[in-house]
Design a protein around this motif. Structure first.
Motif, PDB file in Angstrom:
ATOM      1  N   PRO A   1      -4.305 -22.378  -1.603  1.00 49.06           N
ATOM      2  CA  PRO A   1      -5.068 -21.207  -2.053  1.00 49.06           C
ATOM      3  C   PRO A   1      -6.003 -21.560  -3.211  1.00 49.06           C
ATOM      4  O   PRO A   1      -5.763 -22.539  -3.931  1.00 49.06           O
ATOM      5  N   ASN A   2      -7.080 -20.754  -3.345  1.00 53.27           N
ATOM      6  CA  ASN A   2      -7.992 -20.945  -4.484  1.00 53.27           C
ATOM      7  C   ASN A   2      -7.309 -20.416  -5.741  1.00 53.27           C
ATOM      8  O   ASN A   2      -7.126 -19.211  -5.910  1.00 53.27           O
ATOM      9  N   LEU A   3      -6.920 -21.307  -6.579  1.00 49.52           N
ATOM     10  CA  LEU A   3      -6.197 -20.892  -7.781  1.00 49.52           C
ATOM     11  C   LEU A   3      -7.156 -20.267  -8.783  1.00 49.52           C
ATOM     12  O   LEU A   3      -8.331 -20.654  -8.878  1.00 49.52           O
ATOM     13  N   GLY A   4      -6.626 -19.340  -9.513  1.00 49.70           N
ATOM     14  CA  GLY A   4      -7.432 -18.692 -10.544  1.00 49.70           C
ATOM     15  C   GLY A   4      -7.533 -19.563 -11.772  1.00 49.70           C
ATOM     16  O   GLY A   4      -6.860 -20.591 -11.883  1.00 49.70           O
TER      17      GLY A   4
ATOM     18  N   THR B   1       2.244  23.306  -0.137  1.00 50.75           N
ATOM     19  CA  THR B   1       1.885  22.608  -1.368  1.00 50.75           C
ATOM     20  C   THR B   1       2.778  21.412  -1.629  1.00 50.75           C
ATOM     21  O   THR B   1       2.315  20.296  -1.885  1.00 50.75           O
ATOM     22  N   GLN B   2       4.124  21.657  -1.575  1.00 55.10           N
ATOM     23  CA  GLN B   2       5.068  20.585  -1.864  1.00 55.10           C
ATOM     24  C   GLN B   2       4.871  19.431  -0.886  1.00 55.10           C
ATOM     25  O   GLN B   2       4.839  18.255  -1.280  1.00 55.10           O
TER      26      GLN B   2
ATOM     27  N   VAL C   1       1.718  17.475  -1.657  1.00 53.68           N
ATOM     28  CA  VAL C   1       1.852  16.555  -2.791  1.00 53.68           C
ATOM     29  C   VAL C   1       2.562  15.279  -2.349  1.00 53.68           C
ATOM     30  O   VAL C   1       2.112  14.160  -2.649  1.00 53.68           O
TER      31      VAL C   1
ATOM     32  N   LYS D   1       2.239 -23.347   6.420  1.00 52.77           N
ATOM     33  CA  LYS D   1       1.741 -23.128   5.052  1.00 52.77           C
ATOM     34  C   LYS D   1       1.028 -24.377   4.545  1.00 52.77           C
ATOM     35  O   LYS D   1       1.411 -24.987   3.537  1.00 52.77           O
TER      36      LYS D   1
ATOM     37  N   ARG E   1      -2.152   3.389   1.351  1.00 46.83           N
ATOM     38  CA  ARG E   1      -3.433   2.721   1.087  1.00 46.83           C
ATOM     39  C   ARG E   1      -3.195   1.360   0.419  1.00 46.83           C
ATOM     40  O   ARG E   1      -3.824   0.368   0.753  1.00 46.83           O
ATOM     41  N   ILE E   2      -2.256   1.353  -0.537  1.00 42.84           N
ATOM     42  CA  ILE E   2      -1.936   0.088  -1.216  1.00 42.84           C
ATOM     43  C   ILE E   2      -1.385  -0.910  -0.204  1.00 42.84           C
ATOM     44  O   ILE E   2      -1.791  -2.084  -0.171  1.00 42.84           O
TER      45      ILE E   2
ATOM     46  N   GLU F   1      -4.221  -6.133   4.586  1.00 46.78           N
ATOM     47  CA  GLU F   1      -5.559  -6.691   4.839  1.00 46.78           C
ATOM     48  C   GLU F   1      -5.702  -8.067   4.201  1.00 46.78           C
ATOM     49  O   GLU F   1      -6.273  -8.994   4.794  1.00 46.78           O
ATOM     50  N   ILE F   2      -5.164  -8.186   2.972  1.00 43.99           N
ATOM     51  CA  ILE F   2      -5.259  -9.476   2.270  1.00 43.99           C
ATOM     52  C   ILE F   2      -4.477 -10.543   3.038  1.00 43.99           C
ATOM     53  O   ILE F   2      -4.954 -11.674   3.243  1.00 43.99           O
TER      54      ILE F   2
ATOM     55  N   GLU G   1       1.146  11.342  -2.078  1.00 44.27           N
ATOM     56  CA  GLU G   1       1.776  10.150  -2.651  1.00 44.27           C
ATOM     57  C   GLU G   1       1.954   9.076  -1.582  1.00 44.27           C
ATOM     58  O   GLU G   1       1.684   7.888  -1.807  1.00 44.27           O
TER      59      GLU G   1
ATOM     60  N   ASN H   1      -4.021  -2.291   1.958  1.00 38.18           N
ATOM     61  CA  ASN H   1      -4.805  -3.326   1.263  1.00 38.18           C
ATOM     62  C   ASN H   1      -4.072  -4.659   1.255  1.00 38.18           C
ATOM     63  O   ASN H   1      -4.663  -5.717   1.478  1.00 38.18           O
ATOM     64  N   GLU H   2      -2.763  -4.585   0.959  1.00 47.31           N
ATOM     65  CA  GLU H   2      -1.970  -5.813   0.942  1.00 47.31           C
ATOM     66  C   GLU H   2      -1.970  -6.480   2.310  1.00 47.31           C
ATOM     67  O   GLU H   2      -2.106  -7.708   2.437  1.00 47.31           O
TER      68      GLU H   2
END
Lengths: 203, 322
Positions: free
Chosen positions: B316-319, B275-276, B279, B312, B289-290, B296-297, B283, B293-294
């Motif tokens: 980039p496409n600015l928001g 169990t421990q 858990v 560089k 996963r995070i 991948e970006i 995490e 994703n980063e």
């Protein structure tokens, strides 16, 4: 000759390091404190909050904005400190603890055997822009209250929260999503309170 | 010659005789009508009492014991006739006695017949103020009437059923059935030879089966003897193997008991052990996963503009608001 070639190469490679960019802002959503209690009677049960599952694009700290219904983009100089799922979980957990709806509240990492389980799926967490130059914080999330002993659903509800943004930039989006998250916490607590009372669930 | 008659004596004799005759008549009448010798009973009859009149006889098992004193319609029930009977007090009217209306032959005159009832039954008690009621039994005519009515009703139903059975359709069907039966009989007659042949064949088959059964019996004996031989051989050869198997089984049992006791002590509680770790693993998976994703970006931006790794160059496409 060798020295000349090496110097040129290092100069070319380090060109990228000399590019100047504005600093990136990181934002978060702090749990809100609700001064007045919405819940009159506490439920003698242990509730475990399962980690919110989200679509792949929302499982990162990118701050996404939405234009219209299908154009999506990320702010370059603004990011979330945590993933939207983690921030929502923290806000809802804190609100439930504050309202004392359940006698015991545990997180998804706890070893405690819970009487009830709250699952959620996050479908949208965006700063949404409309064609009429208005913007809003937009959250779409579905919650399910489950009896883990029988593996059956006690209640389920989809929440779509929209809060207007004060400005059309990332900061305005953060404020709007902050408000939307707090509203989501309030509505979720009210729904849990009603669902438990109306259901035939017994400990 | 003139007789000397004492007219005074004659007159006195006549007066005395007349007085005695009158007295005798009164005595006789009073004696016969002495009410103290009779008891009164009531009878309610729910059939016609035509032919029955006041002063009609009342008989107890055929013996005259009294008379009908009065006849009237029952004031409380117009379907009944109330009779008051005057019956000699010695008459044993019992609680199970019944009164029946009967007739003298074909004269049409009626009387009341009382049946005695059981000798062990208590006597019926009556008084002048509260007359006892003798129950009635239906008369012969009434019984005949009821029986005839029932018979006629049943006869009518029977006739109706007979009519229904003997309807035109059923008659035609019956005729058709008889025709079919006739045809069937003719066909059976035509197959008589084949039936005889079939019976002969059946007898022959039966004999064949008997012979076959005898052979099967022989085969079974042979199989049995083979099985006995096999059994002896197997028991001789398998005996050491079975002993070895038994020893192994005992050892396995001992091992299983040890494992079971260890499990009960919690030495191998995989759930609590895992169990421990699970858990923590979860995490790590979320964080992975995070991170994925980063990455991948980042890879996506490099794929779009590989020179950014060194120079560089791309913007980039600015928001909105950036």
């Amino acid at each position: 000759m060798k020295f000349f070639i090496t110097t040129i190469s290092i100069s070319v490679l380090l060109t990228g390091c000399f590019t100047m960019h504005p600093s990136t802002h990181e934002y978060t959503i702090l749990p809100s404190y609700i001064p007045s209690k919405q819940v009159t009677q506490s439920v003698n049960a242990t509730l475990k909050l399962s980690s919110t599952r989200s679509i792949t694009s929302l499982a990162s700290t990118q701050f996404y904005y939405l234009k219209g219904t299908s154009t999506i983009g990320a702010y370059v100089y603004s990011r979330w400190a945590d993933t939207p799922s983690a921030m929502i979980d923290r806000a809802v957990y804190s609100s439930l603890q504050n309202q004392e709806l359940f006698s015991t509240l545990v997180s998804s990492t706890s070893n405690v055997t819970a009487d009830l389980l709250l699952e959620s799926d996050l479908n949208a967490f965006y700063h949404r822009f409309h064609d009429d130059s208005t913007s809003e914080g937009f959250i779409d999330i579905t919650y399910r209250l489950i009896n883990p002993k029988t593996k059956t659903t006690i209640a389920t509800k989809r929440f779509i929260i929209i809060e207007p943004s004060p400005s059309k930039d990332a900061k305005g989006g953060v404020i709007a999503l902050n408000q939307a998250t707090h509203e989501l916490s309030n509505q979720c607590i009210a729904w849990l309170n009603t669902s438990i009372k109306d259901s035939t669930w017994k400990k | 010659m003139e007789s000397k008659v004492n007219y005074t004596l004659v007159g006195l004799f006549v007066l005395l005789l007349s007085t005695m005759l009158i007295a005798f008549a009164f005595w006789l009448g009073k004696h016969n009508d002495d009410e103290s010798h009779y008891r009164h009973y009531k009878v309610y009859i729910s059939e016609s009492i035509s032919g029955l009149a006041p002063e009609a006889a009342v008989k107890f098992n055929g013996v005259d014991v009294g008379l009908v004193e009065s006849i009237q319609i029952n004031p409380n029930n117009s379907e009944e006739v109330e009779l008051v009977l005057k019956i000699q007090k010695e008459t044993p009217i019992r609680t199970d006695s019944t009164a029946t209306l009967k007739f003298f032959g074909i004269t049409g005159l009626a009387f009341i017949e009382i049946n005695g009832g059981n000798k062990n039954s208590p006597l019926m008690i009556t008084s002048d103020t509260d007359l006892a009621v003798i129950p009635t039994a239906p008369s012969l005519i009434k019984r005949l009437d009821e029986t005839l009515s029932t018979v006629i009703t049943k006869l009518s139903k029977t006739l109706d059923h007979t009519n229904a059975i003997m309807s035109d359709e059923n008659t035609q069907n019956f005729s058709q059935t008889l025709k079919t039966l006739k045809i069937l009989t003719q066909r059976i007659n035509s197959y008589q030879d084949e039936i005889d042949l079939l019976l002969k064949n059946s007898i022959q088959t039966g004999q064949n089966i008997d012979q076959a059964m005898l052979k099967v019996g022989d085969s079974a004996s042979s199989v049995k003897s083979s099985m006995d031989t096999f059994k002896v051989t197997m028991s001789e050869r398998l005996s050491p193997t079975m002993k070895s198997w038994e020893a192994t089984s005992k050892k396995t049992n001992a091992l299983l008991e040890k494992i079971e006791s260890s499990m009960e002590r919690g030495d191998y509680d995989l759930k609590s052990i895992a169990t421990q770790s699970t858990v923590e693993l979860n995490e790590r998976l979320v964080q992975s996963r995070i991170l994925q994703n980063e990455m991948e970006i980042t890879l996506k931006s490099l794929r779009e503009s590989p020179s950014d790794l060194l120079f560089k160059q791309s913007k980039p496409n600015l928001g909105p608001g950036e």
